[in-house]
Design a protein around this motif. Structure first.
Motif, PDB file in Angstrom:
ATOM      1  N   TYR A 347       0.831  -1.207   0.000  1.00 54.38           N
ATOM      2  CA  TYR A 347       0.000   0.000   0.000  1.00 54.38           C
ATOM      3  C   TYR A 347       0.867   1.259   0.000  1.00 54.38           C
ATOM      4  O   TYR A 347       1.859   1.340   0.741  1.00 54.38           O
ATOM      5  CB  TYR A 347      -0.927   0.025   1.222  1.00 54.38           C
ATOM      6  CG  TYR A 347      -1.883  -1.140   1.257  1.00 54.38           C
ATOM      7  CD1 TYR A 347      -3.109  -1.064   0.604  1.00 54.38           C
ATOM      8  CD2 TYR A 347      -1.548  -2.314   1.914  1.00 54.38           C
ATOM      9  CE1 TYR A 347      -3.984  -2.137   0.617  1.00 54.38           C
ATOM     10  CE2 TYR A 347      -2.413  -3.394   1.931  1.00 54.38           C
ATOM     11  CZ  TYR A 347      -3.632  -3.298   1.284  1.00 54.38           C
ATOM     12  OH  TYR A 347      -4.488  -4.364   1.300  1.00 54.38           O
ATOM     13  N   ARG A 348       0.458   2.232  -0.793  1.00 58.99           N
ATOM     14  CA  ARG A 348       1.135   3.518  -0.790  1.00 58.99           C
ATOM     15  C   ARG A 348       0.796   4.266   0.483  1.00 58.99           C
ATOM     16  O   ARG A 348      -0.285   4.121   1.043  1.00 58.99           O
ATOM     17  CB  ARG A 348       0.695   4.349  -1.997  1.00 58.99           C
ATOM     18  CG  ARG A 348       1.045   3.732  -3.342  1.00 58.99           C
ATOM     19  CD  ARG A 348       0.477   4.567  -4.473  1.00 58.99           C
ATOM     20  NE  ARG A 348       0.765   3.966  -5.772  1.00 58.99           N
ATOM     21  CZ  ARG A 348       0.295   4.433  -6.925  1.00 58.99           C
ATOM     22  NH1 ARG A 348      -0.485   5.511  -6.917  1.00 58.99           N
ATOM     23  NH2 ARG A 348       0.586   3.851  -8.061  1.00 58.99           N
ATOM     24  N   LEU A 354      -5.599   5.757   8.809  1.00 58.96           N
ATOM     25  CA  LEU A 354      -6.771   5.615   7.947  1.00 58.96           C
ATOM     26  C   LEU A 354      -7.942   4.951   8.662  1.00 58.96           C
ATOM     27  O   LEU A 354      -9.091   5.364   8.499  1.00 58.96           O
ATOM     28  CB  LEU A 354      -6.399   4.795   6.703  1.00 58.96           C
ATOM     29  CG  LEU A 354      -7.524   4.448   5.730  1.00 58.96           C
ATOM     30  CD1 LEU A 354      -8.138   5.720   5.147  1.00 58.96           C
ATOM     31  CD2 LEU A 354      -7.003   3.530   4.628  1.00 58.96           C
ATOM     32  N   TYR A 355      -7.654   3.917   9.475  1.00 63.95           N
ATOM     33  CA  TYR A 355      -8.729   3.098  10.027  1.00 63.95           C
ATOM     34  C   TYR A 355      -9.085   3.548  11.445  1.00 63.95           C
ATOM     35  O   TYR A 355      -8.217   3.872  12.249  1.00 63.95           O
ATOM     36  CB  TYR A 355      -8.306   1.630  10.051  1.00 63.95           C
ATOM     37  CG  TYR A 355      -7.815   1.133   8.713  1.00 63.95           C
ATOM     38  CD1 TYR A 355      -8.643   1.141   7.598  1.00 63.95           C
ATOM     39  CD2 TYR A 355      -6.504   0.667   8.562  1.00 63.95           C
ATOM     40  CE1 TYR A 355      -8.189   0.700   6.363  1.00 63.95           C
ATOM     41  CE2 TYR A 355      -6.041   0.222   7.344  1.00 63.95           C
ATOM     42  CZ  TYR A 355      -6.891   0.240   6.241  1.00 63.95           C
ATOM     43  OH  TYR A 355      -6.425  -0.186   5.030  1.00 63.95           O
ATOM     44  N   ASP A 356     -10.395   3.522  11.728  1.00 65.47           N
ATOM     45  CA  ASP A 356     -10.861   3.816  13.081  1.00 65.47           C
ATOM     46  C   ASP A 356     -10.713   2.608  13.986  1.00 65.47           C
ATOM     47  O   ASP A 356     -10.553   2.755  15.199  1.00 65.47           O
ATOM     48  CB  ASP A 356     -12.333   4.251  13.042  1.00 65.47           C
ATOM     49  CG  ASP A 356     -12.512   5.550  12.277  1.00 65.47           C
ATOM     50  OD1 ASP A 356     -12.096   6.597  12.808  1.00 65.47           O
ATOM     51  OD2 ASP A 356     -13.045   5.519  11.159  1.00 65.47           O
ATOM     52  N   CYS A 357     -10.816   1.434  13.408  1.00 70.33           N
ATOM     53  CA  CYS A 357     -10.592   0.219  14.201  1.00 70.33           C
ATOM     54  C   CYS A 357     -10.168  -0.933  13.291  1.00 70.33           C
ATOM     55  O   CYS A 357     -10.561  -0.999  12.119  1.00 70.33           O
ATOM     56  CB  CYS A 357     -11.826  -0.160  15.022  1.00 70.33           C
ATOM     57  SG  CYS A 357     -13.388   0.199  14.274  1.00 70.33           S
ATOM     58  N   THR A 414      -1.465   2.421  10.948  1.00 68.69           N
ATOM     59  CA  THR A 414      -2.646   2.822  10.170  1.00 68.69           C
ATOM     60  C   THR A 414      -3.845   3.256  11.002  1.00 68.69           C
ATOM     61  O   THR A 414      -4.810   3.780  10.425  1.00 68.69           O
ATOM     62  CB  THR A 414      -3.078   1.663   9.252  1.00 68.69           C
ATOM     63  OG1 THR A 414      -3.389   0.510  10.070  1.00 68.69           O
ATOM     64  CG2 THR A 414      -1.957   1.302   8.290  1.00 68.69           C
ATOM     65  N   LEU A 415      -3.853   3.033  12.310  1.00 67.94           N
ATOM     66  CA  LEU A 415      -4.976   3.470  13.135  1.00 67.94           C
ATOM     67  C   LEU A 415      -4.932   4.982  13.355  1.00 67.94           C
ATOM     68  O   LEU A 415      -3.848   5.568  13.508  1.00 67.94           O
ATOM     69  CB  LEU A 415      -4.962   2.773  14.493  1.00 67.94           C
ATOM     70  CG  LEU A 415      -5.496   1.344  14.569  1.00 67.94           C
ATOM     71  CD1 LEU A 415      -5.251   0.767  15.960  1.00 67.94           C
ATOM     72  CD2 LEU A 415      -6.975   1.276  14.231  1.00 67.94           C
TER      73      LEU A 415
END
Length: 558
Positions: A347-348, A354-357, A414-415
């Motif tokens: 993934y770039r 990005l993610y909430d969970c 990412t969280l």
């Protein structure tokens, strides 16, 4: 939790709004964690001045009890909740009863009017509550002639005759409800609960009668643990389980696999992850998508990845991950074949929150082994350029220690800040320290760790972590090295579980004899299936022969 102690003459603060929360007698270690997570989602901090935990009657008895008493300032309103069930719903505000009903393990929510260690104490407390300013206002709303009602006696697995139940009801006749009695769908349902000691299955530990329905005098003489009286809020008291669990049961889905997570635990994990409408949820080991389905029901945008292309594609067009979502009218998730061990290469901008969970059930080698991209060969043959556009890479075994290290590192990357990671890890009930043996990460903080036993020795832990620090990519190697506090010693406690189970089974008496019996049964089952298949093929062949059309020369007598 440290409950607020109460006086003996009346076990309720009369100037506050009190609720009794009744839990289902299952997943006992998950109940408080799920409740705390759901309340926190709506801005309510459990065991704070705005939501106190009151002490249960006979609190000195050290048994797990399926009740908790919550106390709120009367007419309290938060940014996202209010206490008045009948008030007009304001945008982004929900009643406390509706919020608590989201908990899968909550069986009922009761507006508590009286409580005591005996029926007499409960009646006395109810009278004091009715005469208080709070009680007078609340009772006035529900004692109108137009309000139908009924009074249920619930005795938690112990049997009482109708006459005995009626005698219990008469103790509360001072309330003088003026409406008509209606047994089905009344305006208000009142309940008196007589709490007794329960076993792990939810049955009375000391039943009043034996299997022949004969009275057991010593058990009949035992006093209750507590007696509660109040008004049931919401949709009433669930007797078998939450509607969501029944409606979305695995038995009703079109596509399943050997590792599909059951609906009940999937919903609990979504509550631990604080999933709600508009949030982005990721499952890096999506499998058949059973966890993501519960998140989609909560209104989340779902993204799932897995390395096994066969599971992602499904059996056919009608049996795959997307067909499960379509079956329940849910928006289709984004599904990508990806290797979590190489997340930053797939993934770039892999460190952008990005993610909430992130909610997942990683493979840990009991029912399905973990795989990652790579070859077992030291010098594998490179893939030619012309075949790379649709090439599916080879895979090799993926050690459980590396699975957990990569998962925590990917979550920390990412969280979003305060986003949650919820995952499952196997462990034995003994010789396991939550502080020392669970994987750790400097960017993530442990909030809950709930244990689900399978056998006396083996179980699994549902772990919830919250992101508290920004990820520094320059420290990536340092992060990964610090995942296991005690190094290989901690990692080994969560690895090779299947082998450890087999080793323990071999030490049990008559293991070889029982193994031979199981092998013989499996052989008979295989032979029976083969014979049935041969018979079916034979019948099909005969049917095709009898239906065959034979052509004859023109002009023939036949």
């Amino acid at each position: 939790f440290f409950p607020t102690k109460l006086t003996m003459d009346c076990c309720l603060p009369l100037n506050r709004y009190n609720l009794l929360v009744e839990f289902a007698v299952k997943h006992m270690d998950f109940q408080r964690s799920e409740l705390e997570s759901v309340l926190d989602l709506y801005g309510i901090t459990l065991n704070s001045p705005n939501c106190e935990i009151l002490q249960l009657p006979n609190a000195s008895i050290e048994r797990t009890r399926p009740f908790i008493i919550l106390s709120f300032p009367y007419k309290e309103k938060g940014e996202r909740y209010h206490l008045d069930e009948e008030a007009t719903t304001i945008k982004k505000q929900e009643s406390i009863a509706l919020i608590l009903s989201r908990c899968i393990l909550v069986r009922s929510v009761i507006e508590l009017w009286g409580v005591g260690s005996t029926l007499e104490n409960c009646v006395s407390c109810s009278k004091q509550w009715k005469e208080s300013s709070v009680g007078t206002e609340i009772f006035g709303k529900h004692s109108d002639v137009s309000k139908s009602w009924k009074l249920t006696i619930h005795t938690l697995g112990t049997t009482y005759t109708r006459q005995e139940q009626e005698e219990m009801r008469l103790n509360f006749k001072f309330f003088d409800f003026r409406g008509t009695v209606k047994m089905k769908e009344p305006s208000n349902e009142y309940i008196m609960i007589r709490e007794v000691e329960l076993n792990s299955l939810g049955s009375a530990l000391y039943p009043r009668q034996d299997c022949n329905k004969k009275a057991i005098p010593e058990n009949e003489a035992r006093p209750p643990l507590g007696v509660y009286f109040g008004r049931i809020l919401g949709q009433g008291r669930a007797t078998k389980g939450r509607g969501d669990v029944e409606r979305y049961s695995l038995k009703k889905r079109t596509y399943l696999g050997p590792t599909s997570m059951d609906a009940e635990l999937s919903f609990i994990m979504s509550n631990l992850g604080q999933v709600e409408k508009g949030k982005y949820v990721m499952d890096p080991f999506v499998g058949t998508g059973s966890i993501l389905l519960s998140c989609a029901i909560r209104g989340a945008y779902c993204i799932g990845t897995d390395i096994d292309i066969r599971v992602l594609r499904g059996r056919n067009e009608r049996e795959n991950i997307r067909s499960n979502f379509a079956q329940f009218g849910l928006p289709r998730p984004e599904i990508v074949r990806s290797d979590n061990a190489l997340y930053n290469r797939h993934y770039r901008r892999s460190t952008v929150p990005l993610y909430d969970c992130i909610i997942t059930d990683p493979p840990y080698g009991i029912r399905a082994g973990a795989r990652r991209s790579g070859s077992k060969l030291e010098n594998p043959k490179p893939v030619e350029e012309e075949w790379r556009h649709d090439h599916i890479a080879q895979t090799k075994p993926y050690a459980v220690a590396d699975v957990m290290a990569d998962l925590l590192d990917m979550a920390a990357r990412t969280l979003v800040m305060t986003g949650r990671l919820v995952y499952i890890i196997p462990s034995f009930s003994t010789d396991f320290s939550i502080e020392d043996d669970l994987p750790q990460h400097p960017c993530l903080e442990l909030t809950h760790c709930c244990y689900q036993p399978f056998t006396a020795e083996l179980g699994r832990r549902v772990v919830t972590m919250k992101k508290i620090n920004t990820y520094d990519e320059t420290r990536q190697k340092e992060y990964v090295a610090a995942v296991w506090k005690n190094g290989t010693e901690s990692a080994e406690k969560c690895a090779n579980i299947r082998e450890k189970i087999l080793e323990a089974a071999k030490k049990k008496p008559r293991y070889e004899e029982r193994l031979a019996i199981r092998k013989e049964k499996r052989k008979k089952t295989r032979d029976t299936k083969k014979l049935a298949k041969l018979k079916l093929n034979s019948e099909f062949s005969i049917e095709q022969t009898s239906c065959r059309v034979t052509s004859y020369p023109k002009g023939s007598l036949l």
